[in-house]
Design an enzyme around this catalytic site. Structure first.
Site, PDB file in Angstrom:
ATOM      1  N   HIS A  41      -6.157 -46.287   9.676  1.00  0.00           N
ATOM      2  CA  HIS A  41      -5.015 -46.052  10.559  1.00  0.00           C
ATOM      3  C   HIS A  41      -3.688 -45.922   9.801  1.00  0.00           C
ATOM      4  CE1 HIS A  41      -3.104 -47.411  14.670  1.00  0.00           C
ATOM      5  NE2 HIS A  41      -2.619 -46.254  14.234  1.00  0.00           N
ATOM      6  N   TYR A  47      -2.774 -51.433  18.597  1.00  0.00           N
ATOM      7  CA  TYR A  47      -2.111 -51.149  19.880  1.00  0.00           C
ATOM      8  C   TYR A  47      -2.032 -52.417  20.734  1.00  0.00           C
ATOM      9  CZ  TYR A  47      -3.067 -46.295  18.546  1.00  0.00           C
ATOM     10  OH  TYR A  47      -3.149 -45.090  17.880  1.00  0.00           O
TER      11      TYR A  47
HETATM   12  P1  NAD Z   1       1.528 -38.802  24.083  1.00  0.00           P
HETATM   13  O1  NAD Z   1       2.244 -37.640  23.522  1.00  0.00           O
HETATM   14  O2  NAD Z   1       0.156 -38.608  24.582  1.00  0.00           O
HETATM   15  O3  NAD Z   1       2.482 -39.407  25.214  1.00  0.00           O
HETATM   16  C1  NAD Z   1       2.134 -40.550  25.925  1.00  0.00           C
HETATM   17  C2  NAD Z   1       3.183 -40.817  26.988  1.00  0.00           C
HETATM   18  O4  NAD Z   1       3.159 -39.760  27.951  1.00  0.00           O
HETATM   19  C3  NAD Z   1       2.911 -42.103  27.755  1.00  0.00           C
HETATM   20  O5  NAD Z   1       4.132 -42.669  28.163  1.00  0.00           O
HETATM   21  C4  NAD Z   1       2.136 -41.586  28.951  1.00  0.00           C
HETATM   22  O6  NAD Z   1       2.196 -42.500  30.024  1.00  0.00           O
HETATM   23  C5  NAD Z   1       2.861 -40.300  29.237  1.00  0.00           C
HETATM   24  N1  NAD Z   1       2.066 -39.301  29.989  1.00  0.00           N
HETATM   25  C6  NAD Z   1       0.743 -39.011  29.886  1.00  0.00           C
HETATM   26  N2  NAD Z   1       0.395 -38.045  30.755  1.00  0.00           N
HETATM   27  C7  NAD Z   1       1.515 -37.702  31.430  1.00  0.00           C
HETATM   28  C8  NAD Z   1       1.805 -36.775  32.456  1.00  0.00           C
HETATM   29  N3  NAD Z   1       0.862 -35.987  32.971  1.00  0.00           N
HETATM   30  N4  NAD Z   1       3.086 -36.695  32.912  1.00  0.00           N
HETATM   31  C9  NAD Z   1       4.068 -37.472  32.393  1.00  0.00           C
HETATM   32  N5  NAD Z   1       3.856 -38.383  31.418  1.00  0.00           N
HETATM   33  C10 NAD Z   1       2.595 -38.492  30.947  1.00  0.00           C
HETATM   34  O7  NAD Z   1       1.568 -39.939  22.958  1.00  0.00           O
HETATM   35  P2  NAD Z   1       0.589 -41.102  22.501  1.00  0.00           P
HETATM   36  O8  NAD Z   1       0.099 -41.941  23.647  1.00  0.00           O
HETATM   37  O9  NAD Z   1       1.267 -41.778  21.384  1.00  0.00           O
HETATM   38  O10 NAD Z   1      -0.651 -40.321  21.868  1.00  0.00           O
HETATM   39  C11 NAD Z   1      -1.893 -40.217  22.504  1.00  0.00           C
HETATM   40  C12 NAD Z   1      -2.956 -41.090  21.865  1.00  0.00           C
HETATM   41  O11 NAD Z   1      -3.268 -40.602  20.555  1.00  0.00           O
HETATM   42  C13 NAD Z   1      -2.583 -42.567  21.652  1.00  0.00           C
HETATM   43  O12 NAD Z   1      -2.758 -43.306  22.840  1.00  0.00           O
HETATM   44  C14 NAD Z   1      -3.532 -42.935  20.552  1.00  0.00           C
HETATM   45  O13 NAD Z   1      -4.817 -43.157  21.082  1.00  0.00           O
HETATM   46  C15 NAD Z   1      -3.559 -41.668  19.690  1.00  0.00           C
HETATM   47  N6  NAD Z   1      -2.561 -41.699  18.575  1.00  0.00           N
HETATM   48  C16 NAD Z   1      -2.978 -42.076  17.342  1.00  0.00           C
HETATM   49  C17 NAD Z   1      -2.075 -42.142  16.300  1.00  0.00           C
HETATM   50  C18 NAD Z   1      -2.544 -42.575  14.940  1.00  0.00           C
HETATM   51  O14 NAD Z   1      -3.720 -42.760  14.740  1.00  0.00           O
HETATM   52  N7  NAD Z   1      -1.686 -42.735  13.974  1.00  0.00           N
HETATM   53  C19 NAD Z   1      -0.731 -41.833  16.490  1.00  0.00           C
HETATM   54  C20 NAD Z   1      -0.336 -41.419  17.751  1.00  0.00           C
HETATM   55  C21 NAD Z   1      -1.265 -41.346  18.794  1.00  0.00           C
END
Ligand code: NAD
Length: 323
Positions: free
Chosen positions: A128, A63
């Site tokens: 990952h 990230y």
């Molecule tokens: P997400 O679905 O959580 O969406 C994140 C987006 O939504 C960001 O732009 C954030 O600012 C916004 N957001 C958060 N809260 C909000 C709210 N209340 N209102 C409006 N917008 C809001 O997607 P993500 O960040 O990709 O997934 C969450 C976490 O999961 C990642 O940060 C990561 O730690 C993990 N993840 C891991 C993998 C993997 O291991 N392959 C893949 C995807 C995500």
């Protein structure tokens, strides 16, 4: 304000004994993955999250090309609380330079991550996005290397992550029971795609903990919409946009609805949401507490589900074809 109505619920993660906050702090936004975030905002978001009961923080060297780990490390240190009060997961095998799941690389990787995070150990180390590597290498080389890291005390538990659900059964069917403690699935338990549900009985039978990430479908289920790089089809993007617009018109927030949908499944120990501001932290914690107190907004949810029906469970390709 969220703090006046209680803290988020803790849920046990598989057989690990870890009790994770049901809302987990996804730290990919701290690597500027969804746009620039200042260090002050990052530190303040982590502090507010911890204050409101979020004890689980997830990052990766991938990230922001290591930025997320560095900023999360600094933010956790700034909390000034004992190490056992928060749970940290990071990952290995995926880097800005590409994928490398070799034993040598993942063994070096944890030392680099610990230095960036300013920690002596992480609670969970996850391979990952394993669909981009050889799954047989994950089984025969990467996971055994992670077991050695466990014995050395650098990590407490082992996980695997990725998009296609078949990767989890492939690996879990081939490793000794209890070797893989946790899986992290993303974009498969939100209003538009709930296919992770079918895998849960299997995961439970293996004693594997379940973390579900991206309840907002990486921005599809937000009022401001997804980032440029989002891999969904234009059809999926436009239907989600219509659902968000419908909710807004009705005076409802699609992100809140989406997070509550994911949180409702108690077999999921933690729902990881990417957060980059105090406001988002407070909104997401409030959504969890409101859900616990009042249940879901079933009426709006069924209307939004009807809008999303034409694209239900539509996903996108990820990884290399396995032979
Ligand atoms: P997400 O679905 O959580 O969406 C994140 C987006 O939504 C960001 O732009 C954030 O600012 C916004 N957001 C958060 N809260 C909000 C709210 N209340 N209102 C409006 N917008 C809001 O997607 P993500 O960040 O990709 O997934 C969450 C976490 O999961 C990642 O940060 C990561 O730690 C993990 N993840 C891991 C993998 C993997 O291991 N392959 C893949 C995807 C995500």
């Amino acid at each position: 304000m969220a703090s006046s109505v209680g803290k988020v619920e803790l849920r046990t993660l598989g057989n690990t004994g870890l009790k994770l906050s049901c809302v987990g702090f996804g730290a990919s936004p701290l690597g500027n993955v969804f746009g620039p975030v200042s260090e002050d905002d990052a530190i303040a978001s982590v502090r507010q999250a911890f204050r409101l009961g979020i004890n689980f923080f997830d990052t990766s060297p991938y990230y922001g090309g290591t930025l997320s780990e560095k900023v999360l490390g600094k933010s956790l240190k700034a909390l000034g609380v004992p190490r056992n009060e928060y749970i940290v997961s990071t990952k290995c095998g995926r880097y800005a330079e590409g994928f490398d799941f070799s034993a040598d690389r993942v063994t070096r990787s944890i030392d680099e991550s610990l230095a960036r995070l300013q920690l002596d150990y992480v609670d969970i180390l996850q391979c990952h996005d394993i669909e981009f590597g050889s799954l047989d290498q994950i089984v025969n080389e990467t996971i055994p290397a992670l077991q050695k890291l466990k014995e050395a005390g650098k990590i407490r538990f082992i996980g695997i992550t990725g998009l296609p659900l078949g990767i989890f059964t492939y690996v879990l069917d081939r490793v000794p029971p209890g070797t893989v403690d946790v899986i992290l699935s993303y974009c498969h338990y939100s209003i538009n795609d709930s296919t992770l549900d079918d895998l849960i009985p299997y995961l439970k039978s293996k004693g594997v903990g379940v973390i579900s990430a991206s309840p907002l479908a990486m921005g599809l289920l937000t009022e401001s919409g997804p980032p440029e790089w989002h891999p969904a089809s234009s059809e999926l993007k436009s239907v989600c946009k219509a659902a968000a617009a419908y909710s807004k018109e009705k005076g409802k927030n699609i992100s809140k609805l989406a997070l509550q949908y994911s949180l409702s499944n108690k077999d999921i120990s933690s729902v990881l949401v990417g957060m980059n501001s105090i406001r988002q932290v407070e909104e997401n914690v409030s959504a969890a507490i409101e859900l616990a107190n009042n249940g879901k907004d079933e009426e709006t949810l069924s209307e939004v589900e009807a809008i999303l029906e034409p694209v239900k469970n539509q996903t996108w390709p990820s990884g290399i074809q396995q032979s």
